[in-house]
Design a protein around this motif. Structure first.
Motif, PDB file in Angstrom:
ATOM      1  N   CYS A   1       0.911  -1.282  -0.204  1.00 49.89           N
ATOM      2  CA  CYS A   1      -0.127  -0.039  -0.108  1.00 49.89           C
ATOM      3  C   CYS A   1       0.776   1.137  -0.009  1.00 49.89           C
ATOM      4  N   THR A   2       2.021   1.298   0.636  1.00 49.51           N
ATOM      5  CA  THR A   2       2.911   2.460   0.751  1.00 49.51           C
ATOM      6  C   THR A   2       3.977   2.327  -0.360  1.00 49.51           C
ATOM      7  N   GLY A   3       4.436   1.196  -0.729  1.00 48.77           N
ATOM      8  CA  GLY A   3       5.478   1.374  -1.688  1.00 48.77           C
ATOM      9  C   GLY A   3       6.832   1.532  -1.036  1.00 48.77           C
ATOM     10  N   LEU A   4       6.665   1.605   0.184  1.00 46.08           N
ATOM     11  CA  LEU A   4       8.126   1.733   1.245  1.00 46.08           C
ATOM     12  C   LEU A   4       8.307   0.309   1.564  1.00 46.08           C
ATOM     13  N   PRO A   5       9.559  -0.173   1.613  1.00 45.40           N
ATOM     14  CA  PRO A   5       9.970  -1.528   2.189  1.00 45.40           C
ATOM     15  C   PRO A   5      10.273  -1.165   3.605  1.00 45.40           C
ATOM     16  N   ILE A   6      10.162  -2.358   4.181  1.00 48.34           N
ATOM     17  CA  ILE A   6      10.443  -2.490   5.859  1.00 48.34           C
ATOM     18  C   ILE A   6      11.902  -2.743   5.808  1.00 48.34           C
ATOM     19  N   HIS A   7      12.853  -2.106   6.639  1.00 48.91           N
ATOM     20  CA  HIS A   7      14.011  -2.214   6.648  1.00 48.91           C
ATOM     21  C   HIS A   7      14.340  -3.637   7.107  1.00 48.91           C
ATOM     22  N   PRO A   8      15.387  -4.117   6.637  1.00 49.86           N
ATOM     23  CA  PRO A   8      15.737  -5.655   7.173  1.00 49.86           C
ATOM     24  C   PRO A   8      16.184  -5.662   8.594  1.00 49.86           C
ATOM     25  N   ARG A   9      16.556  -4.693   9.368  1.00 49.80           N
ATOM     26  CA  ARG A   9      16.735  -4.325  10.798  1.00 49.80           C
ATOM     27  C   ARG A   9      15.720  -3.851  11.544  1.00 49.80           C
ATOM     28  N   HIS A  10      14.654  -3.691  10.952  1.00 47.55           N
ATOM     29  CA  HIS A  10      13.576  -2.981  11.680  1.00 47.55           C
ATOM     30  C   HIS A  10      13.290  -3.903  12.837  1.00 47.55           C
ATOM     31  N   PRO A  11      13.208  -3.115  14.202  1.00 47.07           N
ATOM     32  CA  PRO A  11      12.555  -3.965  15.175  1.00 47.07           C
ATOM     33  C   PRO A  11      11.387  -4.724  15.079  1.00 47.07           C
ATOM     34  N   TYR A  12      11.623  -6.086  15.565  1.00 47.28           N
ATOM     35  CA  TYR A  12      10.785  -6.786  15.381  1.00 47.28           C
ATOM     36  C   TYR A  12      10.383  -7.471  14.044  1.00 47.28           C
ATOM     37  N   ALA A  13      10.084  -6.721  13.114  1.00 49.07           N
ATOM     38  CA  ALA A  13       9.613  -6.964  11.718  1.00 49.07           C
ATOM     39  C   ALA A  13      10.351  -7.237  10.753  1.00 49.07           C
ATOM     40  N   GLY A  14      11.750  -6.763  10.708  1.00 44.68           N
ATOM     41  CA  GLY A  14      12.625  -7.001   9.699  1.00 44.68           C
ATOM     42  C   GLY A  14      13.174  -8.481   9.585  1.00 44.68           C
ATOM     43  N   ASP A  15      13.517  -8.711   8.193  1.00 47.52           N
ATOM     44  CA  ASP A  15      13.769  -9.997   7.926  1.00 47.52           C
ATOM     45  C   ASP A  15      15.199 -10.661   8.583  1.00 47.52           C
ATOM     46  N   LEU A  16      15.829  -9.711   9.003  1.00 51.80           N
ATOM     47  CA  LEU A  16      17.081 -10.126   9.505  1.00 51.80           C
ATOM     48  C   LEU A  16      17.116 -10.057  11.088  1.00 51.80           C
ATOM     49  N   VAL A  17      16.133  -9.656  11.684  1.00 48.70           N
ATOM     50  CA  VAL A  17      16.383  -9.285  13.170  1.00 48.70           C
ATOM     51  C   VAL A  17      16.522 -10.604  14.065  1.00 48.70           C
ATOM     52  N   PHE A  18      16.212 -11.835  13.426  1.00 48.07           N
ATOM     53  CA  PHE A  18      16.069 -12.999  14.171  1.00 48.07           C
ATOM     54  C   PHE A  18      17.304 -13.898  13.663  1.00 48.07           C
ATOM     55  N   THR A  19      17.885 -13.252  12.661  1.00 53.34           N
ATOM     56  CA  THR A  19      19.212 -13.958  11.942  1.00 53.34           C
ATOM     57  C   THR A  19      20.601 -13.848  12.792  1.00 53.34           C
ATOM     58  N   ALA A  20      21.144 -14.709  13.029  1.00 56.36           N
ATOM     59  CA  ALA A  20      22.539 -14.637  13.804  1.00 56.36           C
ATOM     60  C   ALA A  20      23.638 -14.947  12.696  1.00 56.36           C
ATOM     61  N   PHE A  21      24.535 -14.200  12.160  1.00 56.35           N
ATOM     62  CA  PHE A  21      25.687 -14.308  11.519  1.00 56.35           C
ATOM     63  C   PHE A  21      26.882 -14.865  12.181  1.00 56.35           C
ATOM     64  N   SER A  22      26.976 -14.059  13.540  1.00 56.63           N
ATOM     65  CA  SER A  22      28.091 -14.432  14.204  1.00 56.63           C
ATOM     66  C   SER A  22      28.198 -15.720  14.861  1.00 56.63           C
ATOM     67  N   GLY A  23      29.308 -16.444  14.883  1.00 53.34           N
ATOM     68  CA  GLY A  23      29.476 -17.474  15.465  1.00 53.34           C
ATOM     69  C   GLY A  23      29.178 -17.906  16.815  1.00 53.34           C
ATOM     70  N   SER A  24      29.801 -16.739  17.724  1.00 45.25           N
ATOM     71  CA  SER A  24      29.386 -16.858  19.053  1.00 45.25           C
ATOM     72  C   SER A  24      27.957 -16.540  19.444  1.00 45.25           C
ATOM     73  N   HIS A  25      27.317 -15.871  18.383  1.00 46.85           N
ATOM     74  CA  HIS A  25      25.806 -15.761  18.895  1.00 46.85           C
ATOM     75  C   HIS A  25      25.012 -16.947  18.387  1.00 46.85           C
ATOM     76  N   GLN A  26      25.405 -17.666  17.391  1.00 43.16           N
ATOM     77  CA  GLN A  26      25.029 -18.724  16.982  1.00 43.16           C
ATOM     78  C   GLN A  26      24.987 -19.812  17.923  1.00 43.16           C
ATOM     79  N   ASP A  27      26.326 -20.007  18.580  1.00 45.17           N
ATOM     80  CA  ASP A  27      26.557 -20.982  19.693  1.00 45.17           C
ATOM     81  C   ASP A  27      25.587 -20.724  21.033  1.00 45.17           C
ATOM     82  N   ALA A  28      25.557 -19.641  21.294  1.00 45.60           N
ATOM     83  CA  ALA A  28      24.614 -18.992  22.600  1.00 45.60           C
ATOM     84  C   ALA A  28      23.100 -19.304  22.233  1.00 45.60           C
TER      85      ALA A  28
END
Length: 564
Positions: free
Chosen positions: A316-343
């Motif tokens: 409706c807006t033509g505006l994308p949701i930022h991938p790091r948007h709080p709670y909604a971004g596509d990447l906010v639940f994705t861990a790239f860091s090895g230490s984060h992944q381990d935890a």
């Protein structure tokens, strides 16, 4: 080059509040405020192309589904589309009985009259008037003194009251905003607000909304909280007033300002679902609401299918949701860091036996938002999805939906890890087609179809091979996609659908991409169809996705076999 000395050009635009016994610092947010969505007004004013009536209706219905009871639908005195949209909602009875529509008006008599023309027949409506009262606006824009600014507000309040009395069948709520509140002397804001509530006879059984906006965010959030608490303590007729806040995000503190304002006595928050709005945006309602949720406070708004909400708002807006948007971004639940992944991996082992969510790096359970755990732990390759997306766009002219980019990047990464080599655009395209594009080896295979149009209603009849059987299916809908899904009749919903063109001229082909979600589950899948005909490409995309969901085990074959 250094920034200039700011003291030679800028000055503080607010007054500190003498509030040595401030109470907000010791308070907690224990319940949800009244929420008001301004996506259809403030949010609509902030996009490249304002929404048309169809888009406005789709957004309105999404806001109702989320749970908003106050929805600002536009500025009908200033926009013919907003006027027509208001009439459509009322005349076609599209407003739930428990929802107040809200309209904004400048404090001018002829605009107020036009606004009431738009609202004739409404069951419940909020009439929202405003004028600016800060020294800058009084002196440089309006050319009035304090009494002149007060007179503007009082006259508009009387005019609103006069017109509302002509329509006693409507449940009216009156709202006044002292625009530029944060840059206005508190004594001036109080004097004008008190004058307006006197005209409107504010009392517990006839409450008036006073919206105290950070029209432009000019201070730290603690100063805004002090201003709200001062008004909360000093306003006349406080028991007949709903204090509303409308924080903008000029300093990047809109969320903090809203939360501290609630601690300071505010009853209502105005904002846009994902923070869209003029300049840097309105307060992000989803973030404020889900911040409450992660602290055990029910926000009274439903974000359990955040992907659907994102898809609707982006469309409706033509505006994308930022991938790091709080709670909604596509990447906010994705861990790239090895230490984060381990935890996170270790945290999941403990979480199995716990009722209270307590996870490293994950303040909220993705499943509460309709997300899966598939992408929580993921290793990025050298290029990442950005490089993959760039190669596909530059070599094949297609732009993939963001979640499909993420999925494909995992496939590409697995390939590069396994082969320990670079991968070029052609190989990425091959992986894309192998994994997502329809072929004739799946459980569902289309044989032929016929599409007809009867007064805007699309009907599709097609022959499809389901396993070892040939089926003749028929479905109808308001477009080819809905007709096809009605014919297939599986428990799936469309999250996203996009059409692209590959190639140019006589050699161009249609590419259809669809994301389907199985009802009652948080798992979704993508399918792609490529054909000279867009309808054929759409059918193939749907069947490709269904076949992938069957392979993934989220659509049971025995359930599919029961389809007549």
């Amino acid at each position: 080059m250094m920034l200039k000395d700011p003291s030679t050009k800028y000055r503080r635009m607010y007054q500190r509040v003498d509030l040595p016994d401030r109470q907000w610092v010791n308070n907690d947010i224990t319940h949800a405020p009244i929420w008001m969505s301004t996506d259809l007004r403030d949010g609509n004013q902030a996009i490249f192309e304002p929404m048309n009536i169809e888009q406005k209706l789709k957004m309105f219905q999404m806001l109702v589904k989320i749970g908003f009871k106050h929805i600002e639908i536009g500025f009908p005195s200033a926009s013919q589309i907003d006027f027509d949209f208001t009439r459509k909602l009322i005349e076609e009875n599209l407003i739930p009985d428990d929802v107040y529509i809200e309209v904004l008006i400048q404090a001018r008599d002829h605009l107020i009259e036009r606004t009431f023309d738009a609202l004739v027949g409404a069951k419940r409506a909020i009439v929202h008037i405003y004028n600016a009262n800060s020294p800058t606006f009084r002196q440089k824009v309006l050319n009035v003194d304090v009494q002149g600014a007060k007179a503007l507000a009082v006259n508009a309040a009387k005019t609103v009251k006069k017109y509302a009395a002509q329509y006693p069948q409507t449940d009216w709520i009156f709202q006044y905003s002292p625009e530029t509140f944060t840059a206005t002397e508190l004594a001036v804001s109080k004097e004008i607000c008190d004058a307006v509530t006197e005209v409107w006879d504010a009392r517990p059984e006839q409450k008036v909304i006073l919206n105290l906006p950070a029209t432009v965010e000019v201070s730290t959030p603690n100063v805004y909280a002090d201003q709200i608490e001062w008004m909360h303590r000093n306003l006349q007729r406080r028991d007949g007033v709903i204090i509303s806040v409308h924080p903008h995000n000029d300093r990047g503190c809109g969320i903090a300002a809203a939360e501290l304002a609630l601690l300071a006595g505010a009853d209502r928050v105005e904002g846009c679902v994902f923070g869209n709005g003029e300049r840097t945006g309105n307060v992000d309602v989803a973030a404020v609401a889900l911040n409450m949720y992660t602290q055990g406070v029910a926000p009274q708004l439903d974000f359990s299918n955040v992907n659907e909400i994102i898809a609707t708002i982006e469309e409706c807006t033509g505006l994308p949701i930022h991938p790091r948007h709080p709670y909604a971004g596509d990447l906010v639940f994705t861990a790239f860091s090895g230490s984060h992944q381990d935890a996170i991996k270790k945290g999941f082992e403990f979480q199995k036996d716990q009722d209270i969510w307590d996870m490293p790096y994950l303040p909220i359970d993705p499943k509460d938002l309709g997300r899966s755990y598939d992408a929580v732990i993921r290793v990025n390759s050298q290029s990442g999805k950005g490089g993959i997306a760039y190669l596909l766009e530059s070599n094949y002219g297609i732009v993939l939906p963001r979640r499909l980019q993420i999925e494909l990047s995992q496939i590409v990464q697995h390939y590069t890890d396994e082969h320990a080599t670079e991968i070029d655009a052609k190989q990425i395209w091959q992986l894309f087609t192998q994994n997502y594009v329809y072929d004739e080896q799946g459980y569902y295979q289309v044989k032929n179809y016929r599409l007809s149009d009867d007064n805007g209603q699309q009907t599709v009849q097609f022959e499809v091979q389901v396993g070892d059987d040939i089926r003749h299916l028929t479905g109808a809908g308001n477009g080819p996609i809905s007709a096809i899904l009605a014919a297939i009749d599986l428990p799936i919903d469309v999250l996203n659908y996009e059409e692209k063109s590959i190639g140019h001229g006589a050699n161009a082909q249609a590419l259809a991409m669809i994301e389907l979600q199985v009802q009652g589950q948080s798992v979704s899948g993508f399918g792609v169809g490529i054909h000279d005909n867009i309808v054929t490409a759409s059918i193939e995309a749907i069947l490709a996705c269904i076949n992938r969901l069957i392979i993934k085990g989220v659509l049971e074959v025995e359930h599919v076999a029961d389809i007549a």
